[in-house]
Design a protein around this motif. Structure first.
Motif, PDB file in Angstrom:
ATOM      1  N   ASP A  55      -0.397  79.474 102.710  1.00 45.89           N
ATOM      2  CA  ASP A  55      -1.615  80.224 102.370  1.00 45.89           C
ATOM      3  C   ASP A  55      -1.394  81.723 102.516  1.00 45.89           C
ATOM      4  OD1 ASP A  55      -1.316  79.859 105.069  1.00 45.89           O
ATOM      5  OD2 ASP A  55      -3.409  79.461 105.497  1.00 45.89           O
ATOM      6  N   THR A  76      -4.576  73.272 105.943  1.00 46.88           N
ATOM      7  CA  THR A  76      -3.302  73.935 106.203  1.00 46.88           C
ATOM      8  C   THR A  76      -2.476  73.140 107.204  1.00 46.88           C
ATOM      9  OG1 THR A  76      -4.268  76.081 105.724  1.00 46.88           O
ATOM     10  CG2 THR A  76      -2.260  76.081 107.036  1.00 46.88           C
ATOM     11  N   SER A  99      -8.653  80.687 109.323  1.00 45.84           N
ATOM     12  CA  SER A  99      -8.553  80.664 107.865  1.00 45.84           C
ATOM     13  C   SER A  99      -8.925  79.312 107.319  1.00 45.84           C
ATOM     14  CB  SER A  99      -7.147  81.014 107.403  1.00 45.84           C
ATOM     15  OG  SER A  99      -6.282  79.911 107.614  1.00 45.84           O
ATOM     16  N   ASP A 116      -0.971  75.943  99.188  1.00 44.85           N
ATOM     17  CA  ASP A 116      -2.081  76.105 100.117  1.00 44.85           C
ATOM     18  C   ASP A 116      -2.960  77.275  99.672  1.00 44.85           C
ATOM     19  OD1 ASP A 116      -3.760  75.856 102.218  1.00 44.85           O
ATOM     20  OD2 ASP A 116      -2.258  76.149 103.788  1.00 44.85           O
ATOM     21  N   GLU A 117      -4.129  76.948  99.189  1.00 46.00           N
ATOM     22  CA  GLU A 117      -5.105  77.931  98.708  1.00 46.00           C
ATOM     23  C   GLU A 117      -4.454  79.005  97.843  1.00 46.00           C
ATOM     24  OE1 GLU A 117      -8.457  78.754 100.658  1.00 46.00           O
ATOM     25  OE2 GLU A 117      -8.345  77.090 102.068  1.00 46.00           O
TER      26      GLU A 117
HETATM   27 MG   LIG Z   1      -5.983  76.965 105.403  1.00 44.56          MG
END
Ligand SMILES: [Mg+2]
Ligand SMILES: Nc1ncnc2c1ncn2[C@@H]1O[C@H](COP(=O)(O)OP(=O)(O)O)[C@@H](O)[C@H]1O
Lengths: 381, 332
Positions: free
Chosen positions: A84, A44, B332, A160-161
């Motif tokens: 994300d 990220t 995260s 992002d993801e």
């Molecule tokens: Mg991340």
């Protein structure tokens, strides 16, 4: 070809903590790039720097030739970014949401309405056009956000993801969408901490851990790098006259063979624990083989009819073979082999010439997970 | 899909054919539409406005009858003045409390809802985003001010109120809305949570509105005690003039006091803009110059508005500080 993304010595520290250490990454246009690493690896962080949302502590990055620190406006025209975690505005309808972002990229109203319909069709949200954004499901919001990143037809997408938090069905749909975008010629960078998810969408992968890029390049190349030799699985029908040693001896002397391992196939079939006890990769390889042989294993059936006429020929030898088949176990021979595809073809010919009763010949392709484990293990050691 | 491959890429920067709007106009229009839609959509804005006007009308009537009652002995006294002063004071109080609360969420709200990053990766300039947000947030406050215009007109009819007074009142109301609006904006860009931003903005608003008169009153009485105690003579004219100018400036920073002083000037039939007083501190003490307190307040408020707006631009940059979720390292 000039790379669409290039980073040189990209470093980011949060106080004393180094989230990113001298990242050097090059991504060519048109590839779908998987950015893989465990949680907290720095995916990220890297993506936010590329999206001009975070300033690097040191180093430089370019997107589409624009510097992310000095030419952020240029970067923003080239790039569509999906974070994300993202929210949507309440009090806004789906079409208004896209209309707003289209206007943000300076598109005139006349062009926006047609574009919105196209985008909604692409992400399969056409029937939600007049619904409120906050009433969409998570998967739908994800797709809407993806449509939003496309309003200015960017060359590069940074996602992002995108699959995190989606149910399996939404994941499948998302992957189809990503493949479609790749087919449209867009460069897509998609991050994930789930390796298997990436293998069939990405052409290139970069593996990152603890802020460091461990490997990067085309998937096959990466797998080849990691796997120094090829692994061939050969299945032999049962032949009581051949001992394991004799088989191993005949195989080992073929040029290019680095190592041989033999396992009785039938024994594995009977004794399930043997599979469980095996190492991950091998267990997977076996589990691929076993299902086809469970039930009525081919080597226990009358063999001659199953063999091609050139080899079987209905001779006396085959009668004997068939008789022996019921007595002895079939074998799985794992050959470590060094050579290209042509040499592999020669290997097969040689196995047959040396009288080995081959009925299965497959190359075991290591998967991404395996590659990842090997790369990260090499790093820690 | 054809529309989005070739079609859309060419637009930025290029002048669209056929006299279409420029990309810059599209951006500004889209951003404003989004902000105003978020605030004005649904019946709420309209309902609030209706109740506000209803309340204001009732308030006006109340003052009207009270003024009528107290002026019963002398029917020649115009009762427009108390109605006007009551209305303007009420509106000023309303602006002081509404403006910061309307703007305190504009940046922090986007951050809280995690929509800010999406906004920041568009080519919209920070200037445009922040200006559009400020305008949309204050548009409703302006609407509330303007909606009271008919009631103010009544006070004009009732007599005793000059049109200049109404104009000055409007000027001060708008300047106050801008000042307290940009203060809220500034905290919204600085603090992560809207609640925190609103609390700080109220705190900042209370400094000139409430704290200043209290501090000034105690300060001046203190000063007067010292000056009269230490020296049996009156203070020198220079000291007196300095205290006069400084005190006048500080007091003019409070909109209520600045308005009241302006009324006092009107009452004494002096110029609203500028006049002089000769020998105010005894003979030979020279002349002091008086600028209309409403001018001092309005100009100071507008300068502060520009300052807070520019500060907000700096604080609203997405790359400021450690990025998202300051203080709590991301998991995260
Ligand atoms: Mg991340
Ligand atoms: N704003 C921040 N302040 C402090 N540490 C942060 C911040 N953002 C991320 N980190 C830390 O940096 C590391 C990398 O985070 P991140 O880039 O989000 O990883 P990934 O996306 O690969 O999971 C993590 O250890 C995370 O805790």
């Amino acid at each position: 070809m000039t790379p669409i993304v290039e980073t040189r010595g990209l470093t980011k520290s949060y106080g004393p903590f180094q989230a990113l250490e001298a990242l050097n990454l090059t991504i060519e246009p048109g590839v779908v790039f998987g950015f893989i690493g465990p949680n907290g690896a720095g995916k990220t962080t890297s993506m936010r720097i590329l999206a001009t949302l975070l300033e690097p502590t040191a180093g430089e990055a370019w997107v589409g030739g624009y510097s992310v620190t000095r030419e952020s406006r240029g970067v923003r025209q080239v790039l569509g970014y999906m974070p994300d975690n993202f929210g949507v505005y309440d009090n806004m309808k789906v079409w208004e949401y896209l209309d707003f972002f289209a206007s943000a990229y300076g598109l005139p109203r006349s062009r926006r309405l047609g574009l919105i319909d196209d985008l909604l069709a692409l992400v399969d949200l056409s029937e939600k056009r007049d619904g409120y954004v906050e009433a969409l499901s998570r998967g739908m919001k994800q797709r809407l956000c993806l449509a939003r990143t496309l309003v200015h037809d960017p060359q590069l997408l940074i996602l992002d993801e995108p699959a995190s938090g989606l149910d399996p069905r939404a994941r499948v749909e998302l992957r189809a969408l990503l493949r479609q975008l790749g087919a449209l010629g867009k460069t897509v960078i998609v991050s994930s901490h789930i390796l298997t998810e990436m293998a069939d969408i990405c052409d290139h992968v970069g593996i990152i851990e603890r802020g460091r890029l461990l490997a990067s390049g085309p998937i096959e190349e990466l797998l080849r790098q990691v796997q120094t030799s090829r692994s061939v699985l050969v299945r032999l029908i049962a032949d009581a006259r051949l001992g394991d040693e004799a088989v191993a001896e005949r195989v080992r002397t073929i040029p290019g063979v680095l190592g041989v391992e033999i396992e009785p196939l039938a024994a594995t079939l009977r004794g399930a624990p043997a599979v469980v006890a095996m190492e991950g990769t091998r267990a997977r390889a076996l589990s691929q083989i076993i299902p086809g042989e469970a039930g009525a294993p081919p080597h226990l059936q009358p063999v001659p009819s199953a063999l091609p006429p050139e080899i079987a020929g209905g001779s006396a030898t085959d009668q004997r073979l068939a008789a022996a088949a019921s007595a002895a176990p079939a074998r799985l021979v794992r050959i470590d082999f060094d050579g290209d595809d042509y040499r592999l073809y020669q290997l097969l010919g040689e196995l047959l010439t040396r009288g080995l009763p081959v009925y299965g010949f497959t190359e075991e392709v290591g998967d991404l997970e395996d590659a990842f484990m090997r790369i990260t293990r090499g790093m820690v050691a | 899909m054809t529309a989005m491959t070739a079609d859309t890429a060419a637009s930025p920067g290029a002048t669209p054919p056929g006299g279409e709007e420029s990309p810059r106009w599209n951006r500004a229009q889209g951003m404003l539409a989004k902000e105003l839609r978020g605030r004005m959509r649904g019946p709420r804005a309209f309902v609030v406005l209706s109740f506000y006007l209803l309340f204001l009308a009732g308030f006006t009537l109340l003052i009207y009858f009270l003024a009528k009652l107290s002026a019963a002995s002398d029917p020649t006294t115009p009762i427009g003045k108390p109605v006007f002063l009551g209305l303007v004071a009420f509106q000023l109080g309303l602006v002081c409390f509404l403006a910061p609360s309307f703007t305190a969420g504009v940046i922090s709200g986007e951050r809280e809802r995690q929509t800010y990053d999406l906004l920041m990766t568009t080519p919209l300039s920070l200037m445009l985003i922040v200006a559009a947000k400020l305008f949309a947030a204050l548009a409703y406050v302006f609407l509330l001010i303007i909606a009271a215009l008919p009631l103010l007109a009544i006070s004009l009819f009732l007599g005793g109120v000059a049109p200049e007074e109404v104009a000055i009142a409007f000027l001060m109301l708008f300047a106050s809305a801008l000042l307290f609006g940009t203060i809220g904006l500034c905290f919204s860009a600085w603090v992560r949570s809207t609640i925190g931003a609103a609390a700080l903005a109220y705190g900042a608003m209370l400094v000139p509105v409430v704290a200043l008169p209290i501090v000034a009153a105690t300060g001046f009485s203190f000063l007067a005690a010292i000056l009269s105690g230490s020296n049996s003579n009156n203070p020198s004219p220079t000291v007196s003039a300095a205290i006069f100018y400084l005190g006048g400036f500080i007091l003019s920073l409070n909109p209520f006091i600045a308005g009241g002083l302006t009324e006092a000037i009107i009452y004494s039939n002096e110029s609203l803009f500028f006049f002089t007083i000769s020998n105010p501190f005894g003979s030979g003490s020279g002349t002091v110059f008086v600028i209309g307190p409403w001018i001092i307040y309005t100009v100071t408020a507008l300068i502060a508005t520009v300052f807070f707006f520019l500060l907000s631009l700096r604080l609203a940059r997405p790359t400021r500080g450690g990025g998202r979720r300051r203080g709590t390292p991301a998991q995260s």
